[in-house]
Each structure stands twice: as structure tokens, then as C-alpha cells.
Design an enzyme around this catalytic site. Structure first.
Site, short mmCIF file in Angstrom:
data_model
loop_
_atom_site.label_atom_id
_atom_site.label_comp_id
_atom_site.label_asym_id
_atom_site.label_seq_id
_atom_site.Cartn_x
_atom_site.Cartn_y
_atom_site.Cartn_z
N GLY A 274 27.61 -3.21 -13.04
CA GLY A 274 26.51 -3.87 -12.55
C GLY A 274 26.93 -4.97 -11.43
O GLY A 274 26.21 -6.11 -11.49
N SER A 275 28.06 -4.80 -10.83
CA SER A 275 28.27 -5.91 -9.76
C SER A 275 27.46 -5.81 -8.58
O SER A 275 27.17 -6.90 -7.78
CB SER A 275 30.01 -5.61 -9.34
OG SER A 275 29.97 -4.52 -8.56
N MET B 176 24.28 6.85 -12.45
CA MET B 176 25.24 7.97 -12.21
C MET B 176 24.79 9.32 -12.48
O MET B 176 25.19 10.16 -12.82
CB MET B 176 26.51 7.62 -13.34
CG MET B 176 27.22 6.61 -13.12
SD MET B 176 27.99 6.23 -11.27
CE MET B 176 29.23 7.72 -11.48
N ARG B 177 23.28 9.14 -12.37
CA ARG B 177 22.45 10.44 -12.57
C ARG B 177 21.65 10.62 -11.18
O ARG B 177 21.19 9.85 -10.53
CB ARG B 177 21.40 10.40 -13.49
CG ARG B 177 22.04 10.08 -14.98
CD ARG B 177 21.19 9.97 -15.96
NE ARG B 177 21.80 10.12 -17.33
CZ ARG B 177 21.98 11.06 -17.91
NH1 ARG B 177 21.46 12.21 -17.59
NH2 ARG B 177 22.70 11.12 -19.13
N LEU B 178 21.37 12.11 -10.97
CA LEU B 178 20.61 12.47 -9.92
C LEU B 178 19.25 12.19 -10.07
O LEU B 178 18.76 12.28 -11.36
CB LEU B 178 20.74 13.90 -9.49
CG LEU B 178 21.92 14.25 -8.83
CD1 LEU B 178 22.08 15.83 -8.81
CD2 LEU B 178 22.25 13.70 -7.34
N ILE B 179 18.34 11.76 -9.16
CA ILE B 179 16.98 11.33 -9.34
C ILE B 179 16.18 12.69 -9.30
O ILE B 179 16.43 13.39 -8.37
CB ILE B 179 16.57 10.27 -8.37
CG1 ILE B 179 17.54 9.19 -8.51
CG2 ILE B 179 15.00 10.02 -8.48
CD1 ILE B 179 17.05 8.29 -9.72
N ASN C 286 19.84 3.64 -2.40
CA ASN C 286 20.68 3.64 -3.27
C ASN C 286 21.99 3.06 -2.25
O ASN C 286 22.07 3.23 -1.19
CB ASN C 286 21.09 5.19 -3.45
CG ASN C 286 22.51 5.40 -4.08
OD1 ASN C 286 22.69 4.78 -5.22
ND2 ASN C 286 23.37 6.26 -3.54
N HIS D 128 26.14 3.71 -1.79
CA HIS D 128 27.16 4.80 -1.87
C HIS D 128 28.67 4.32 -1.15
O HIS D 128 28.74 3.89 -0.09
CB HIS D 128 26.79 6.00 -1.47
CG HIS D 128 27.70 7.34 -1.42
ND1 HIS D 128 27.86 7.68 -2.87
CD2 HIS D 128 28.65 7.85 -0.66
CE1 HIS D 128 28.84 8.80 -2.37
NE2 HIS D 128 29.31 8.82 -1.37
#
Length: 202
Positions: A13-14, A92-95, A109, A111
Site C-alpha cells: 500500500g505505498s 492484483m485482480r482484473l476488474i 489505476n 501501472h
């Protein structure tokens, strides 16, 4: 009006911390992190939320039959917290399509690569292994594809001959902590307009 933000996380969570810090410092005005949601129960990001008095929620994917049911529960949490903006910070999951439909052009997001190159997981390692001379990070709106949504801001980071993948990733992360809050600030101030694939800064 105060923009209520939800942050989806899976790890340390940085980038969540950078958003919290920039709200608390006043750089991002008229916004608050209303809830932090994780798909990993032991994610340190949840502790970061608690440290700032922010509601933290763990939704265990294994409790649900599929992504649609999982995101139905998530949508309930978002509704309960009157969320206007959804941030993915190391999630780490696709929406899925239901969540995207509910928050069209309101999901952002971060990236750790210069999209459209090096999509998906381990983007810094992908770039390093490919031998690029310049890498970086991208903030973008989320659509139905993987890391394919309209780009808000990108920042270049040079790849040094002496770099390891870890050193490159650390320098990219420094820039993530700059452009993610900047993008949120622009959104909250109503200065982002999506025209097809192009994000116009008004």
C-alpha cells in the site's frame, strides 16, 4: 462537495499512503479516502488505513463462487461508503464488467511501465529483461481490457547500465508516488475529460 474515494489494494500500500499523505497535506482538496478494500487479509495496506482512521474491509475471494458475486459484494461496500472515485493501488485482480459499468471513467489505476508496453504483472521486470533504455509508469482509467484504458499521465524513468530490476522498480515507484496523486487531484478538480482514447486536461 467532498469526493469519497475507495482504494483497492492487495499488498503493502505505498501508493495508498501517497494518496492519504497528499490529502492530509492539502495538495488534494475536497476529497477523502472513505474506505480501503483488500482481497488479501494480511495486506499491510489495511493497517495503513487503520493508522489513519479509514474504514478497512477485507473481502475474501474464496468466499464467492465467481468474480461477479465477489464484485457484487464490493459494490455494496462502495455504495455504503458513498464512493465517487475508485483507485487501484497495487490491486492484483482484473476488474469485471459490472464494476466498470457502475464506475465508468471513475476507476483509475497506476501501472509501473509505460503503457501500452509491458502490461500485466511484473512490468518492471518485463521492461528490464527486454533491455529498454527508458521505462516509467502510467496512470490510466480502467476499461474492460488489461491495462488498456485511456492514459491520464505518464512519467519516464531512465534505465541505467548499472541497474538491477529491483533498483529500477524502486525509482519507478518514486515517480508513481508523484503522478498518482497528481491524477487524483486533476480528477477531483474536474480537469479530466475522456474523449475516445484521449484524456484531455482541461
Amino acid at each position: 462537495m467532498t469526493i469519497n474515494i475507495a482504494v483497492l489494494v492487495s499488498g503493502r500500500g505505498s501508493n495508498l499512503q501517497s494518496i492519504i499523505d497528499n490529502i492530509e497535506s492539502g495538495y488534494i482538496k475536497n476529497a477523502q479516502v472513505a474506505v480501503v478494500i483488500s482481497d488479501v487479509g494480511e495486506a499491510y495496506a489495511l493497517e495503513r488505513a487503520r493508522n489513519h482512521g479509514i474504514t478497512d474491509v477485507f473481502i475474501d475471494p474464496s468466499d464467492y463462487s465467481d468474480r461477479q458475486e465477489y464484485e457484487k459484494e464490493m459494490l455494496e461496500v462502495l455504495k455504503d461508503n458513498d464512493v465517487n472515485l475508485l483507485l487501484l493501488a497495487g490491486y492484483m485482480r482484473l476488474i469485471g464488467k459490472d464494476l466498470i459499468s457502475a464506475y465508468r471513467n471513475r476507476i483509475i489505476n497506476i501501472h509501473p511501465a509505460l503503457l501500452p508496453s509491458f502490461k500485466g504483472l511484473h512490468a518492471q521486470q518485463q521492461a528490464f529483461d527486454y533491455g529498454v533504455k527508458v521505462s516509467g509508469c502510467t496512470v490510466h482509467f480502467v476499461d474492460e481490457g488489461m491495462d488498456t484504458g485511456p492514459i491520464i499521465i505518464q512519467k519516464c524513468v531512465p534505465v541505467l547500465d548499472t541497474d538491477t530490476a529491483e533498483e529500477l522498480a524502486a525509482r519507478i515507484l518514486e515517480q508513481e508516488h508523484n503522478i498518482f496523486p497528481e491524477s487524483v487531484k486533476l480528477f477531483v478538480e474536474g480537469k479530466l475529460k475522456v474523449e475516445g482514447r484521449i484524456v484531455v486536461h482541461t
